[in-house]
Design a protein around this motif. Sequence first.
Motif, PDB file in Angstrom:
ATOM      1  N   SER A  17       1.727 -25.011 -10.815  1.00  9.02           N
ATOM      2  CA  SER A  17       1.876 -23.635 -10.340  1.00  9.02           C
ATOM      3  C   SER A  17       0.745 -23.344  -9.370  1.00  9.02           C
ATOM      4  O   SER A  17      -0.159 -24.174  -9.176  1.00  9.02           O
ATOM      5  CB  SER A  17       1.822 -22.636 -11.510  1.00  9.02           C
ATOM      6  N   ARG A  18       0.768 -22.168  -8.791  1.00 10.74           N
ATOM      7  CA  ARG A  18      -0.265 -21.784  -7.826  1.00 10.74           C
ATOM      8  C   ARG A  18      -1.665 -21.795  -8.448  1.00 10.74           C
ATOM      9  O   ARG A  18      -2.652 -21.904  -7.729  1.00 10.74           O
ATOM     10  CB  ARG A  18       0.036 -20.409  -7.255  1.00 10.74           C
ATOM     11  N   GLU A  19      -1.758 -21.700  -9.776  1.00 14.56           N
ATOM     12  CA  GLU A  19      -3.050 -21.684 -10.456  1.00 14.56           C
ATOM     13  C   GLU A  19      -3.868 -22.951 -10.223  1.00 14.56           C
ATOM     14  O   GLU A  19      -5.097 -22.915 -10.328  1.00 14.56           O
ATOM     15  CB  GLU A  19      -2.858 -21.491 -11.957  1.00 14.56           C
ATOM     16  N   VAL A  20      -3.201 -24.053  -9.929  1.00 14.55           N
ATOM     17  CA  VAL A  20      -3.940 -25.314  -9.800  1.00 14.55           C
ATOM     18  C   VAL A  20      -4.902 -25.292  -8.621  1.00 14.55           C
ATOM     19  O   VAL A  20      -5.841 -26.090  -8.571  1.00 14.55           O
ATOM     20  CB  VAL A  20      -2.980 -26.518  -9.662  1.00 14.55           C
ATOM     21  N   TRP A  21      -4.694 -24.370  -7.667  1.00  9.47           N
ATOM     22  CA  TRP A  21      -5.534 -24.325  -6.478  1.00  9.47           C
ATOM     23  C   TRP A  21      -6.782 -23.467  -6.658  1.00  9.47           C
ATOM     24  O   TRP A  21      -7.638 -23.434  -5.769  1.00  9.47           O
ATOM     25  CB  TRP A  21      -4.734 -23.769  -5.288  1.00  9.47           C
ATOM     26  N   ASP A 148     -10.883 -38.841 -19.564  1.00 11.54           N
ATOM     27  CA  ASP A 148     -11.771 -38.207 -20.536  1.00 11.54           C
ATOM     28  C   ASP A 148     -12.887 -37.419 -19.857  1.00 11.54           C
ATOM     29  O   ASP A 148     -13.506 -36.557 -20.481  1.00 11.54           O
ATOM     30  CB  ASP A 148     -12.376 -39.264 -21.465  1.00 11.54           C
ATOM     31  N   ARG A 149     -13.143 -37.702 -18.591  1.00 18.64           N
ATOM     32  CA  ARG A 149     -14.211 -37.020 -17.859  1.00 18.64           C
ATOM     33  C   ARG A 149     -13.816 -35.603 -17.463  1.00 18.64           C
ATOM     34  O   ARG A 149     -14.682 -34.728 -17.303  1.00 18.64           O
ATOM     35  CB  ARG A 149     -14.555 -37.829 -16.594  1.00 18.64           C
ATOM     36  N   LEU A 150     -12.521 -35.348 -17.308  1.00 16.91           N
ATOM     37  CA  LEU A 150     -12.054 -34.058 -16.791  1.00 16.91           C
ATOM     38  C   LEU A 150     -11.088 -33.387 -17.775  1.00 16.91           C
ATOM     39  O   LEU A 150      -9.921 -33.118 -17.445  1.00 16.91           O
ATOM     40  CB  LEU A 150     -11.368 -34.257 -15.444  1.00 16.91           C
ATOM     41  N   PRO A 151     -11.546 -33.093 -19.000  1.00 22.52           N
ATOM     42  CA  PRO A 151     -10.622 -32.522 -19.995  1.00 22.52           C
ATOM     43  C   PRO A 151     -10.074 -31.155 -19.609  1.00 22.52           C
ATOM     44  O   PRO A 151      -8.925 -30.830 -19.932  1.00 22.52           O
ATOM     45  CB  PRO A 151     -11.485 -32.435 -21.258  1.00 22.52           C
ATOM     46  N   GLU A 152     -10.870 -30.333 -18.913  1.00 28.03           N
ATOM     47  CA  GLU A 152     -10.385 -29.002 -18.552  1.00 28.03           C
ATOM     48  C   GLU A 152      -9.271 -29.083 -17.511  1.00 28.03           C
ATOM     49  O   GLU A 152      -8.266 -28.364 -17.605  1.00 28.03           O
ATOM     50  CB  GLU A 152     -11.539 -28.149 -18.026  1.00 28.03           C
ATOM     51  N   ALA A 153      -9.435 -29.957 -16.529  1.00 32.21           N
ATOM     52  CA  ALA A 153      -8.407 -30.109 -15.498  1.00 32.21           C
ATOM     53  C   ALA A 153      -7.129 -30.682 -16.109  1.00 32.21           C
ATOM     54  O   ALA A 153      -6.019 -30.208 -15.809  1.00 32.21           O
ATOM     55  CB  ALA A 153      -8.913 -31.021 -14.383  1.00 32.21           C
ATOM     56  N   LEU A 154      -7.284 -31.666 -16.971  1.00 34.81           N
ATOM     57  CA  LEU A 154      -6.121 -32.268 -17.612  1.00 34.81           C
ATOM     58  C   LEU A 154      -5.420 -31.241 -18.498  1.00 34.81           C
ATOM     59  O   LEU A 154      -4.188 -31.130 -18.493  1.00 34.81           O
ATOM     60  CB  LEU A 154      -6.561 -33.485 -18.419  1.00 34.81           C
ATOM     61  N   TYR A 232      -7.212 -33.470  -5.628  1.00 33.64           N
ATOM     62  CA  TYR A 232      -7.865 -32.169  -5.491  1.00 33.64           C
ATOM     63  C   TYR A 232      -8.563 -31.745  -6.787  1.00 33.64           C
ATOM     64  O   TYR A 232      -9.407 -30.838  -6.778  1.00 33.64           O
ATOM     65  CB  TYR A 232      -6.859 -31.102  -5.052  1.00 33.64           C
ATOM     66  N   LEU A 233      -8.219 -32.389  -7.901  1.00 37.02           N
ATOM     67  CA  LEU A 233      -8.897 -32.149  -9.171  1.00 37.02           C
ATOM     68  C   LEU A 233      -9.881 -33.255  -9.523  1.00 37.02           C
ATOM     69  O   LEU A 233     -10.934 -32.995 -10.118  1.00 37.02           O
ATOM     70  CB  LEU A 233      -7.868 -32.034 -10.308  1.00 37.02           C
ATOM     71  N   GLU A 234      -9.555 -34.481  -9.170  1.00 37.86           N
ATOM     72  CA  GLU A 234     -10.394 -35.618  -9.544  1.00 37.86           C
ATOM     73  C   GLU A 234     -11.604 -35.787  -8.633  1.00 37.86           C
ATOM     74  O   GLU A 234     -12.701 -36.112  -9.086  1.00 37.86           O
ATOM     75  CB  GLU A 234      -9.544 -36.893  -9.545  1.00 37.86           C
ATOM     76  N   GLN A 235     -11.398 -35.615  -7.353  1.00 31.39           N
ATOM     77  CA  GLN A 235     -12.493 -35.675  -6.383  1.00 31.39           C
ATOM     78  C   GLN A 235     -12.386 -34.472  -5.440  1.00 31.39           C
ATOM     79  O   GLN A 235     -12.108 -34.611  -4.245  1.00 31.39           O
ATOM     80  CB  GLN A 235     -12.462 -36.997  -5.622  1.00 31.39           C
TER      81      GLN A 235
END
Length: 253
Positions: A17-21, A148-154, A232-235
């Motif tokens: 959704s638009r929230e990812v940005w 495991d490094r990005l639990p909030e993004a996942l 855009y989330l990982e790097q």
Amino acid sequence: MPTASPTILLLHGFAESREVWNDFTRPFPAHYRLLAPNLLGHGTHRELVPDFSMEAQARYVVQYLGRQHAAEPVLVVGHSMGGYVALALAERYPERVAGLALLNSTAYADTDEKRHNREKNIAFVERHGLAKFMESFVRPLFAPANRDRLPEALGLLEDIAKATPEATIAGALRAMAARPDRTAVLREAAYPVLLVAGKHDVAVPLADSIAQAALAPTASTLFLEGSGHQAYLEQPEATRRAVLALAAGVFGE
């Protein structure tokens, strides 16, 4: 009346959704106008959707730009399925596109294997439910070192995906499977193009992105060693720099 601000249009991916940005665009310079619609059936868009095709999505986005009185042409940034929509928009409405950024996306049509896998995913959702499907779908989109490094993004992606209607999941999967090859959009692009790809992308092979980079005479590229399908989330820093550099060139800054 249309706003005179240089406009960046951000199109999210499948089951997003638009929230990812939100976090990605927070550091963007204030003089850019950022528009991020929910694509058909996604996020808060819960109206009946008779057509999930990339062409229908592109028409919807153009109508959205009209409702927002957006200055045109705009810089279009599309992630994954959002990139497919961006390509359909650029094919049908090239005069509305000032630049094109494809993040973990491709102009190639699905292979037969990919189409078969999309139908398998639909069948899995019908048998076992959406929540169970997303538990195994989202995590592999990240590079192994980032899971495991990005639990909030996942977690953000999983929550959005699990809230997506099953009708949207099936409709969007079939629409992506049916989309045509749009490499001609890259070959004929008269505006700057950016391709961002991850080495560990399980959805869009890096080799495809490398091959497409040679198609567009105006293309620049960012190949990310430590990223999967969610650049855009990982790097985000590197991806943001590339997008903003494209924007500066597009808008003559």
